[in-house]
Design an enzyme around this catalytic site. Structure first.
Site, PDB file in Angstrom:
ATOM      1  N   ARG A  54     -20.659  -2.964 -10.248  1.00 54.85           N
ATOM      2  CA  ARG A  54     -21.681  -3.697 -11.003  1.00 54.85           C
ATOM      3  C   ARG A  54     -22.409  -4.704 -10.115  1.00 54.85           C
ATOM      4  O   ARG A  54     -23.602  -4.899 -10.210  1.00 54.85           O
ATOM      5  CB  ARG A  54     -21.003  -4.413 -12.163  1.00 54.85           C
ATOM      6  N   HIS A 185       1.549   6.935 -10.250  1.00 55.45           N
ATOM      7  CA  HIS A 185       1.685   6.901  -8.785  1.00 55.45           C
ATOM      8  C   HIS A 185       3.108   7.202  -8.325  1.00 55.45           C
ATOM      9  O   HIS A 185       3.312   7.573  -7.179  1.00 55.45           O
ATOM     10  CB  HIS A 185       1.127   5.589  -8.203  1.00 55.45           C
ATOM     11  N   LYS A 189       4.994   9.501  -4.725  1.00 58.45           N
ATOM     12  CA  LYS A 189       5.935   8.956  -3.736  1.00 58.45           C
ATOM     13  C   LYS A 189       6.690  10.117  -3.086  1.00 58.45           C
ATOM     14  O   LYS A 189       7.132  11.040  -3.777  1.00 58.45           O
ATOM     15  CB  LYS A 189       6.928   7.998  -4.400  1.00 58.45           C
ATOM     16  N   ASP A 242       4.933  -0.855 -19.385  1.00 57.03           N
ATOM     17  CA  ASP A 242       4.474  -0.916 -17.997  1.00 57.03           C
ATOM     18  C   ASP A 242       5.246   0.048 -17.084  1.00 57.03           C
ATOM     19  O   ASP A 242       4.679   0.613 -16.152  1.00 57.03           O
ATOM     20  CB  ASP A 242       4.637  -2.365 -17.492  1.00 57.03           C
ATOM     21  N   HIS A 247       6.501   5.697 -15.377  1.00 61.61           N
ATOM     22  CA  HIS A 247       7.259   5.989 -14.156  1.00 61.61           C
ATOM     23  C   HIS A 247       8.688   6.438 -14.448  1.00 61.61           C
ATOM     24  O   HIS A 247       9.165   7.427 -13.915  1.00 61.61           O
ATOM     25  CB  HIS A 247       7.318   4.756 -13.250  1.00 61.61           C
ATOM     26  N   LYS A 331      11.667  -7.298 -13.642  1.00 60.86           N
ATOM     27  CA  LYS A 331      11.034  -8.175 -12.656  1.00 60.86           C
ATOM     28  C   LYS A 331      12.013  -9.289 -12.308  1.00 60.86           C
ATOM     29  O   LYS A 331      12.867  -9.644 -13.120  1.00 60.86           O
ATOM     30  CB  LYS A 331       9.781  -8.819 -13.241  1.00 60.86           C
TER      31      LYS A 331
END
Ligand code: BG6
Length: 493
Positions: A54, A185, A189, A242, A247, A331
């Site tokens: 943009r 993703h 790997k 998440d 995954h 986390k």
């Protein structure tokens, strides 16, 4: 240019059009991956990399912003000083406003300049999912959706089943499913791809890969980082959306799937889909949600979002009946490590049992440990006889395949492989729409059942809350070793 890849599979000359081409994903992941493949010779000087954004930006500013993300490649022993400049020559910058359509004519002119049936034209939507639909419509009205066009999108693909279905409808209104590449993703790997090699290129595992031989499976994806800058995105998401919906479920699929008859996109995805559809909704006691202690302070408000989750999964089919899959991710945990541990059943009878308690280290079950990252590798834990006098003394030993020792060199980033596969037209490592929906169909009830329950707090630097999944003691989890390579139990002295 450096010749680093001994056997590069052929990638046709292509146009990559990255919408959101100066954003975080583009600068951190997409362009550095393309730069590595440029150094490897797969991306040739006939490619065009069109960054549509943009904001107007000069080539120099773009280069300055990109350079820090390419440091590792820039300082690689085989990289020449001029390589980055040569790479930048492939880059075209286009000002494009998705919502107003301003700039679409210029994009269309660029695309049509080189449009040819055998030249893939890949649109990568590196923008928020709310812009997926408008972007597709704009590409359609600009007349750039051609038979050789492909579309790449990435998570979050919805926040529940209904929104994922709606995104799928928006994409499929313009692109055929065969043209759509949904990135997870983890599938790019090297070690995740190696799971398929391990299972389907070797014969010794298959006869043991079932409920007759396997006691249980554990999957840990532990991170030391907190949510940091991403707090506001993360708070709407949480660890289940998440990490688990995508995954971790993909890892479960690769461990649990039946052998496809060919390594082909639809065969592989059909088998993964069967696993997702065989997952049983866990009982509440089989879901443990946690939150690290400083989370609310970082976020600046109170929150029920989980930064840790552990689940006991059941794959309801003939092969896996009665074999729990324990998965956990979080986390601010004690170490950064992703690992799959297959624990085999105990031996039916112990001929060495005399004078030894069954809790001894030398009576451990066999385990296959697949380290996905870091210090990638595979270990098989066995019991051996310790050499020398002292009778039949047993101790746990390991067969150890370290990727670094065996293959050396760098392990390519997941995006490199995935981006090259979009140009090759190979969808094997991408998620099909029905797979995404099946994953949400499994996740939705868990989200619904746990939304109101406050997560258990845990200290940063631990492996999550002290409470565990119901029926499991605190020492139940097999924590990843911080040094995967050199560890040897010292209990055999
Ligand atoms: C992303 C998640 O998809 O994967 C992040 O949104 C997470 O929260 C990341 O940190 C982990 O990826 P990797 O490749 O570092 O294991």
């Amino acid at each position: 240019m450096a010749e680093m890849m001994p056997q590069s599979a052929l990638v046709p000359d292509s146009d990559y059009i990255i919408i959101g081409g100066t954003g975080d994903l583009a600068l951190r992941k997409i362009f550095p991956a393309l730069f590595w493949r440029f150094l490897d010779g797969q991306v040739t000087s006939s490619f065009r990399l069109i960054a549509a954004a943009r904001q107007e930006i000069s080539k120099k500013d773009f280069a300055d912003r990109l350079r820090p993300f390419c440091e590792e490649a820039l300082y690689h022993a085989d990289t020449k000083d001029t390589d980055f400049e040569l790479f930048l020559k492939l880059v075209h910058l286009v000002k494009l406003d998705i919502l107003s359509g301003e700039g679409a004519d210029r994009l269309a002119t660029l695309v049509h300049e080189k449009a040819k049936a055998d030249r893939p034209c890949i649109f990568y939507l590196a923008v928020a999912p709310s812009l997926f639909g408008p972007s597709c419509q704009l590409l359609k009205s600009a007349g750039v959706v051609l038979p050789q066009s492909r579309l790449v999108v990435e998570k979050p693909l919805g926040h529940d089943y209904a929104s994922a279905e709606a995104i799928g409808t928006e994409l499929q209104a313009v692109f055929d499913e065969k043209q759509i590449y949904r990135i997870d993703h983890y599938l790019g790997k090297e070690t995740v791809q190696n799971l398929m090699a391990l299972r389907f290129a070797n014969v010794i595992f298959e006869s043991q890969w079932n409920n007759a031989a396997i006691d249980h499976v554990q999957i840990t994806v532990a991170e030391t980082v907190g949510v940091g800058q991403r707090a506001s995105y993360y708070d709407d998401s949480g660890a289940i959306r998440d990490m688990v919906q995508n995954h971790i479920l993909q890892l479960v699929c690769l461990v649990a799937m039946e052998p496809p008859s060919h390594f082909d996109a639809d065969q592989v995805r059909d088998e993964k889909l069967r696993v997702l559809r065989a997952l049983r909704t866990p009982d509440l006691g089989d879901v443990m949600r946690g939150q690290y202690q400083d989370y609310e302070a970082e976020l600046g408000k109170s929150s029920n979002t989980e930064t840790y989750v552990a689940l006991k999964l059941a794959v309801n089919n003939w092969r896996w009946a009665g074999v729990p899959f324990y998965v956990r991710t979080g986390k601010k945990l004690a170490t950064r490590a992703s690992e799959i541990v297959i624990t085999f059943k105990s031996k039916p009878h112990d001929i060495f049992a005399n004078g030894r308690s069954s809790a001894d280290q030398d009576d451990l079950p066999n385990r296959l440990i697949i380290r996905l990252q870091p210090a990638e590798g595979v270990k098989l834990q066995l019991i051996s006889k310790e050499p020398g006098p002292g009778g039949m003394r047993l101790f746990p030993a390991e067969l150890n395949l370290s990727f670094d020792d065996t293959f050396g060199g760098r392990l390519p980033d997941a995006y490199e492989r995935l981006l090259m596969d979009t140009a090759r037209g190979n969808q094997t490592l991408f998620m099909r729409h029905d797979e995404v929906l099946a994953a949400w169909a499994f996740i939705d009830p868990i989200l619904r059942d746990t939304a109101e329950r406050p997560p258990a707090l845990y200290k940063a630097g631990t492996f999550g809350p002290e409470d565990n999944l119901s029926g499991q003691g605190p020492s139940f989890w097999i924590d990843p070793q911080s040094d995967f390579r050199s560890e040897q139990p010292d209990s055999h002295s």
